[in-house]
Design a protein around this motif. Structure first.
Motif, PDB file in Angstrom:
ATOM      1  N   THR A  72      13.273 -40.944 -22.781  1.00 24.31           N
ATOM      2  CA  THR A  72      12.195 -39.941 -23.217  1.00 24.31           C
ATOM      3  C   THR A  72      12.202 -40.000 -24.655  1.00 24.31           C
ATOM      4  O   THR A  72      11.117 -39.497 -25.226  1.00 24.31           O
ATOM      5  CB  THR A  72      12.111 -38.411 -22.621  1.00 24.31           C
ATOM      6  N   TRP A  73      13.354 -40.051 -25.286  1.00 20.42           N
ATOM      7  CA  TRP A  73      13.280 -40.055 -26.922  1.00 20.42           C
ATOM      8  C   TRP A  73      13.211 -38.810 -27.429  1.00 20.42           C
ATOM      9  O   TRP A  73      12.326 -38.675 -28.562  1.00 20.42           O
ATOM     10  CB  TRP A  73      12.475 -40.919 -27.598  1.00 20.42           C
ATOM     11  N   ILE A  74      13.633 -37.567 -26.633  1.00 25.74           N
ATOM     12  CA  ILE A  74      13.508 -36.181 -27.268  1.00 25.74           C
ATOM     13  C   ILE A  74      14.760 -35.872 -27.959  1.00 25.74           C
ATOM     14  O   ILE A  74      15.787 -36.098 -27.417  1.00 25.74           O
ATOM     15  CB  ILE A  74      13.362 -35.253 -25.888  1.00 25.74           C
ATOM     16  N   LEU A  75      14.716 -35.631 -29.320  1.00 28.41           N
ATOM     17  CA  LEU A  75      15.752 -35.080 -30.053  1.00 28.41           C
ATOM     18  C   LEU A  75      16.061 -33.818 -30.021  1.00 28.41           C
ATOM     19  O   LEU A  75      15.251 -33.094 -30.157  1.00 28.41           O
ATOM     20  CB  LEU A  75      15.416 -35.767 -31.415  1.00 28.41           C
ATOM     21  N   HIS A  76      16.962 -33.373 -29.477  1.00 30.84           N
ATOM     22  CA  HIS A  76      17.718 -32.042 -29.741  1.00 30.84           C
ATOM     23  C   HIS A  76      18.544 -31.818 -30.663  1.00 30.84           C
ATOM     24  O   HIS A  76      19.452 -32.633 -31.035  1.00 30.84           O
ATOM     25  CB  HIS A  76      18.318 -31.604 -28.207  1.00 30.84           C
ATOM     26  N   HIS A 104      14.105 -34.326 -41.610  1.00 28.76           N
ATOM     27  CA  HIS A 104      13.659 -35.567 -41.485  1.00 28.76           C
ATOM     28  C   HIS A 104      14.737 -36.486 -40.749  1.00 28.76           C
ATOM     29  O   HIS A 104      15.930 -36.467 -41.527  1.00 28.76           O
ATOM     30  CB  HIS A 104      12.850 -36.160 -42.395  1.00 28.76           C
ATOM     31  N   PHE A 105      14.364 -37.248 -40.147  1.00 32.54           N
ATOM     32  CA  PHE A 105      15.195 -38.442 -39.590  1.00 32.54           C
ATOM     33  C   PHE A 105      14.625 -39.567 -39.416  1.00 32.54           C
ATOM     34  O   PHE A 105      13.653 -39.852 -38.675  1.00 32.54           O
ATOM     35  CB  PHE A 105      16.167 -38.250 -38.106  1.00 32.54           C
ATOM     36  N   GLN A 106      14.905 -40.807 -40.279  1.00 31.49           N
ATOM     37  CA  GLN A 106      14.076 -41.923 -40.334  1.00 31.49           C
ATOM     38  C   GLN A 106      12.650 -41.946 -40.490  1.00 31.49           C
ATOM     39  O   GLN A 106      11.724 -42.559 -40.134  1.00 31.49           O
ATOM     40  CB  GLN A 106      14.502 -42.551 -38.904  1.00 31.49           C
ATOM     41  N   GLY A 107      12.396 -40.882 -41.446  1.00 33.84           N
ATOM     42  CA  GLY A 107      11.110 -40.765 -42.037  1.00 33.84           C
ATOM     43  C   GLY A 107      10.227 -39.973 -41.200  1.00 33.84           C
ATOM     44  O   GLY A 107       9.044 -39.572 -41.146  1.00 33.84           O
ATOM     45  N   GLN A 108      10.876 -39.235 -40.290  1.00 34.22           N
ATOM     46  CA  GLN A 108      10.094 -38.731 -39.010  1.00 34.22           C
ATOM     47  C   GLN A 108      10.483 -37.132 -39.063  1.00 34.22           C
ATOM     48  O   GLN A 108      11.501 -37.004 -38.989  1.00 34.22           O
ATOM     49  CB  GLN A 108      10.242 -38.945 -37.557  1.00 34.22           C
ATOM     50  N   GLN A 109       9.415 -36.228 -39.380  1.00 35.14           N
ATOM     51  CA  GLN A 109       9.933 -34.605 -39.197  1.00 35.14           C
ATOM     52  C   GLN A 109      10.425 -34.349 -37.856  1.00 35.14           C
ATOM     53  O   GLN A 109       9.783 -34.478 -37.083  1.00 35.14           O
ATOM     54  CB  GLN A 109       8.866 -34.023 -39.750  1.00 35.14           C
ATOM     55  N   ALA A 133      16.570 -25.821 -35.521  1.00 34.91           N
ATOM     56  CA  ALA A 133      16.917 -25.800 -34.136  1.00 34.91           C
ATOM     57  C   ALA A 133      15.685 -25.940 -32.931  1.00 34.91           C
ATOM     58  O   ALA A 133      14.622 -25.244 -33.310  1.00 34.91           O
ATOM     59  CB  ALA A 133      17.572 -24.421 -33.688  1.00 34.91           C
ATOM     60  N   GLY A 134      15.863 -26.868 -32.111  1.00 33.46           N
ATOM     61  CA  GLY A 134      14.901 -27.072 -31.370  1.00 33.46           C
ATOM     62  C   GLY A 134      14.833 -28.388 -30.556  1.00 33.46           C
ATOM     63  O   GLY A 134      15.834 -29.196 -30.891  1.00 33.46           O
ATOM     64  N   GLU A 135      13.733 -29.049 -30.440  1.00 37.97           N
ATOM     65  CA  GLU A 135      13.618 -30.392 -29.792  1.00 37.97           C
ATOM     66  C   GLU A 135      12.403 -30.902 -30.415  1.00 37.97           C
ATOM     67  O   GLU A 135      11.458 -30.232 -30.537  1.00 37.97           O
ATOM     68  CB  GLU A 135      13.774 -30.477 -28.409  1.00 37.97           C
ATOM     69  N   SER A 136      12.369 -32.078 -30.538  1.00 36.09           N
ATOM     70  CA  SER A 136      11.313 -33.120 -31.150  1.00 36.09           C
ATOM     71  C   SER A 136      11.238 -34.473 -30.656  1.00 36.09           C
ATOM     72  O   SER A 136      12.378 -35.078 -30.575  1.00 36.09           O
ATOM     73  CB  SER A 136      11.123 -33.053 -32.655  1.00 36.09           C
ATOM     74  N   PRO A 137       9.927 -34.930 -30.400  1.00 36.05           N
ATOM     75  CA  PRO A 137       9.902 -36.445 -29.829  1.00 36.05           C
ATOM     76  C   PRO A 137      10.241 -37.415 -31.068  1.00 36.05           C
ATOM     77  O   PRO A 137       9.821 -37.024 -32.293  1.00 36.05           O
ATOM     78  CB  PRO A 137       8.718 -36.645 -29.277  1.00 36.05           C
ATOM     79  N   ILE A 138      11.042 -38.471 -30.853  1.00 37.85           N
ATOM     80  CA  ILE A 138      11.266 -39.644 -31.909  1.00 37.85           C
ATOM     81  C   ILE A 138      10.264 -40.639 -31.362  1.00 37.85           C
ATOM     82  O   ILE A 138      10.170 -41.032 -30.289  1.00 37.85           O
ATOM     83  CB  ILE A 138      12.835 -40.148 -31.826  1.00 37.85           C
TER      84      ILE A 138
END
Length: 213
Positions: A72-76, A104-109, A133-138
């Motif tokens: 799913t590539w969800i970043l926690h 940001h990680f790898q240019g993605q917020q 804190a939270g989760e975000s899709p990569i």
């Protein structure tokens, strides 16, 4: 008859034309004087106060969670960052408004927070405590591959924290609009193993880039 009419018309138009040209010339002279005076005042103020650029330093950080769900590539994430901002000016106080911080990680917020506005007196240092804190899709396989690579190399991740704000300058009792400020902090953060009770790894202070626009 036609020549007489033209002569009369010319006599009637010349005063109007001269008046119009005179008004334009006077207006141009006034605007030129205002511009010169404003430029001179700005130069005098610059030489008098000699404004210096602010300094920003990341002084502490704790990455207690930074995991990527397979497929799913969800970043926690759970990141705490202490940022120290110094106003080196001895005659200019600063008011920061509309402060926004993004991670940001790898240019993605992946994280966002909005600290409260704050005032910074002359030669004063302020500390901002930022929490993400939270989760975000990569998005994209390249970012996911970079995450897996950095996770395998000691779980040390490249995280970029960017802070922006609008600034107002205070000189004595005079307040004037200032530039928009951008602070960029490229960090290398080791993920803490919370499950095994690991303490936050040692963090080396990092100087951040400051730009005005």
């Amino acid at each position: 008859m036609g020549s007489k009419t033209g002569a009369v018309s010319s006599l009637l138009c010349c005063p109007c034309r001269c008046l119009f040209c005179g008004v334009l010339s006077c207006l141009f002279s006034v605007l030129a004087c205002i511009f010169c005076v404003a430029a001179l005042v700005a130069l005098v103020l610059f030489l008098l106060f000699r404004p210096h650029i602010i300094r920003a330093t990341a002084i502490s950080a704790d990455l207690s969670d930074f995991t990527l769900t397979p497929r799913t590539w969800i970043l926690h994430y759970n990141l705490s960052l202490g940022l120290q901002v110094r106003n080196p000016n001895k005659r200019i106080a600063l008011h920061y408004r509309g402060v926004v911080a993004q991670a940001h990680f790898q240019g993605q917020q992946f994280g966002h927070t909005a600290p409260p506005d704050f005032f910074q007196d002359t030669s004063e240092t302020s500390t901002l405590d930022l929490a993400f804190a939270g989760e975000s899709p990569i998005v994209g396989g390249i970012a996911a591959a970079a995450f897996r690579r950095e996770a395998a190399e000691g779980a040390i991740f490249s995280v970029d924290v960017k802070i922006s704000s609008h600034m107002k300058l205070k000189v004595w009792v005079l307040k004037v609009p200032g530039p928009k400020t951008k602070i960029d902090c490229p960090l290398r953060l080791q993920r803490r193993d919370v499950a095994h009770g690991q303490r936050p790894p040692e963090f080396h202070q990092t100087e951040c880039r400051v730009t005005f626009f």
